[in-house]
Each structure stands twice: as C-alpha cells, then as structure tokens.
Write an enzyme that holds these catalytic residues in place. Structure first.
Site, PDB file in Angstrom:
ATOM      1  N   ASP A 141       3.803   6.012   4.878  1.00  0.00           N
ATOM      2  CA  ASP A 141       3.536   5.403   3.576  1.00  0.00           C
ATOM      3  C   ASP A 141       2.111   4.869   3.448  1.00  0.00           C
ATOM      4  OD1 ASP A 141       6.238   5.826   3.368  1.00  0.00           O
ATOM      5  OD2 ASP A 141       6.734   3.785   2.745  1.00  0.00           O
ATOM      6  N   HIS A 192       4.655   6.762  -4.176  1.00  0.00           N
ATOM      7  CA  HIS A 192       4.847   5.407  -3.628  1.00  0.00           C
ATOM      8  C   HIS A 192       4.249   4.378  -4.588  1.00  0.00           C
ATOM      9  CE1 HIS A 192       5.950   2.606  -0.556  1.00  0.00           C
ATOM     10  NE2 HIS A 192       4.740   2.338  -0.130  1.00  0.00           N
ATOM     11  N   TYR A 233       8.022  -1.873  -0.637  1.00  0.00           N
ATOM     12  CA  TYR A 233       8.900  -2.902  -0.061  1.00  0.00           C
ATOM     13  C   TYR A 233      10.377  -2.507  -0.136  1.00  0.00           C
ATOM     14  CZ  TYR A 233       4.549  -5.163  -1.380  1.00  0.00           C
ATOM     15  OH  TYR A 233       3.227  -5.444  -1.587  1.00  0.00           O
ATOM     16  N   HIS A 286       3.519   3.976   8.719  1.00  0.00           N
ATOM     17  CA  HIS A 286       2.375   3.884   7.804  1.00  0.00           C
ATOM     18  C   HIS A 286       1.170   4.583   8.427  1.00  0.00           C
ATOM     19  CE1 HIS A 286       5.121   0.598   6.767  1.00  0.00           C
ATOM     20  NE2 HIS A 286       4.681   0.743   5.526  1.00  0.00           N
TER      21      HIS A 286
HETATM   22 NI    NI Z   1       4.221   0.841   1.204  1.00  0.00          NI
END
Ligand code: NI
Length: 329
Positions: A141, A192, A233, A286
């Site tokens: 992400d 996202h 989140y 991430h």
């Molecule tokens: Ni994120």
C-alpha cells in the site's frame, strides 16, 4: 432415583464447565481482537517521513500508514471492549479494524449496494485456481514510491505476483513508476484513495473524489481499469462501499497485518508473515518502506518453500463483486 440425581448433577457440572470455558474463550478472543491502546505516544508527523513534499505541506490529515490511528481510536476500542458492536458517528454500517487485522463489525449486510451482486469482475485470464491451490496474496500500500521498482524486480525474479494499492497523489507524483507496475506481467493495481483520508469522516463530495476520482486517475495514468479498492486504515462504511461499487471495485481488507510501518524491521516483517499467513491470506505491507522491500525476498522464499503460490488479490478471490468486502479467501 438417586442415580438419576447424580446424573443430573454430573450433567449440570459439565454444562457449567463448558459455559465457563466458552466464556473464557470469548473473553480471550475479545482481548486478542481488540487490545488496549498502546501506551506509546503516536509519533509526530515529522517522525514519519512523508512520501511527497505535497504531503508534508498538508497540516491535516497527517500521512500515517495503515491501522495507525482512526481504526484504533481509544474510544472505539473501549466501546468494542465493552461489547458495543456499533462504532459511533462513522456511518450506518461502519467497519473498523482491530490491531490484529480482524473485522470488529460485520462486513456486509443490507447496506451493501444492490448493484454489487449483479456484476462480478472475473479473475484474470490464466489465473491459478486458488480453490484447489495454496495461494497467498501479498499487497503493498501507499505507493508507488522510491522502492517500488526494486520490489517489482524481486517479485518478477522469483515468479511471484502481488497487488499494489496506490494513492492518487502518489500516482500523480510518480507516474512512471505506476506505469512500470502496470507494465509488469501479473501485477495488479488497486485504488487506495486519493489522499489517504479517513473516508468515514469526509464529506460526500470529497468521498467521491477519493474513490471514484482515484479510479479515473489510475486509469488515466496507467491505462488499467482496476477492480479492487482498499480504504485507508481499513476504515469504511456503506457510503464508501457504495462508491467503490460505483467505480466497479470491491473492498479489499486483509487478514495478516505485518505492522511493517511500525516496526520498520526487515526481520520482524518477515517473521510476521511466516507466523500469521495461511492458505487464502491477504497480507498487508507498504512498499514505501525500504525495510519492507528488503524483507520480500525472504518472505517469498519462506512461502514458496511451503508450497504457496503468490497471486494477486483478484486471482486469490477468483474474481470479485463490486462493493463487496473481502479480507481473505
Ligand atoms: Ni495506506
């Protein structure tokens, strides 16, 4: 008669023991799923490098990776810990994530957009059949960023596929990298949001820009007509789900949270995957963190060594329905 009494007493004792055990199990489960807020203070915005200069200029919202704050608001946690199932003021069917990555409210229900069941995005052609194969979906992400191209090389070199949930602002900041992901065989791109906003707390106009607008941004820059959306989140509600459905995207959460954004540790990230992943898992990482990208070769070796095939989210799920929420296969 006397024997019967003893039997009754024995049955009663067993029932009591069973109830006690069940109660403990529920309590433990609840404790595990909704831990108390961490005592450590949240790092200041300056402690977490912003991915772009644009981000660092923004006073609010701060740039914070997944599950850092709103999804674990102390008041929310205490409400759930007290057994109240509905989070306050976040929409009619808001869903948040606990620290362990489990849903703390139901994922779908009457609020699920009616259109979502009418359409279904098929799995990519030539996909592995994850109904009969041990599959795991690695997801990255908050990019694309400075480490994304290196990550692509690692994945391709080991025959692994992955899904990249990109923010609109990072796609705008790094369009060449976004196109490189799109041009790498087998990789999936997901939405996202535009600015990594807490989508359950923004107005309807911004929400539309964040979800539907970012779908358009990614298509414009990469040419990809994407079908998966991950709310920042993991925070979403029926309004978010409805816009995802409108964009033709399903809502993708996760069941394995590596906490890579917090540990910034290559070994801890690798260990988290090794300990938590199971067939059908969706793993949250991430690619904006070098420590995470450094962990990927080991993660792939570990999983492939156990017979797993690393696939995209759409492959893992065998296609998805727009607006529907998934956290694993
Ligand atoms: Ni994120």
């Amino acid at each position: 008669m006397r024997t019967l009494s003893f039997r009754k007493m024995a049955v009663a004792a067993v029932v009591a023991l069973t109830l006690t055990s069940a109660s403990c199990a529920v309590q433990e489960s609840a404790t595990t799923a909704v831990p108390a807020p961490r005592p450590t203070a949240q790092p200041s915005a300056s402690a977490i490098p912003s991915p772009t200069a644009e981000v660092s200029r923004r006073p609010k919202p701060e740039y914070l990776p997944e599950s850092k704050q709103p999804a674990i608001e102390p008041e929310l946690v205490s409400l759930f810990a007290a057994g109240t199932p509905t989070p306050p003021a976040t929409g009619p069917s808001a869903t948040s994530r606990s620290l362990s990555g489990q849903d703390v409210t139901s994922q779908s229900g009457p609020s699920t957009p009616a259109t979502s069941s009418a359409r279904r995005n098929p799995a990519p052609p030539g996909s592995v059949d994850c109904a009969t194969t041990k599959c795991i979906a690695l997801t990255f992400d908050d990019g694309p960023g400075p480490h994304t191209a290196r990550l692509l090389g690692m994945l391709s070199g080991k025959g692994a596929r992955a899904t990249f949930f990109m923010t609109g602002r990072m796609v705008r900041a790094n369009p060449g990298v976004a196109r490189q992901v799109a041009g790498t065989s087998g990789m999936e791109i997901g939405n996202h949001s535009a600015t990594h906003a807490q989508l359950t707390q923004v107005g309807s106009a911004q929400l539309r820009r964040e979800v539907v607008g970012t779908h358009a941004t990614i298509k414009e820059v990469t040419g990809r007509n994407i079908s998966v959306f991950r709310p920042p989140y993991g925070s979403h509600n029926s309004s978010v789900d409805a816009l995802a459905a409108e964009a033709g995207e399903s809502v993708i959460l996760w069941d394995v949270d590596t906490n890579d954004w917090q540990t910034r540790s290559t070994s801890a990230t690798r260990r988290a995957v090794a300990q938590k992943a199971r067939p059908g898992s969706i793993v949250l990482m991430h690619d904006i963190h070098s420590s995470t990208v450094d962990a990927v070769p080991g993660i792939i070796d570990d999983l492939q060594g156990q017979g797993y095939v690393l696939v995209t989210v759409s492959e893992l799920l065998g296609g998805t329905s727009p607006g529907r929420v998934y956290s694993r296969r």
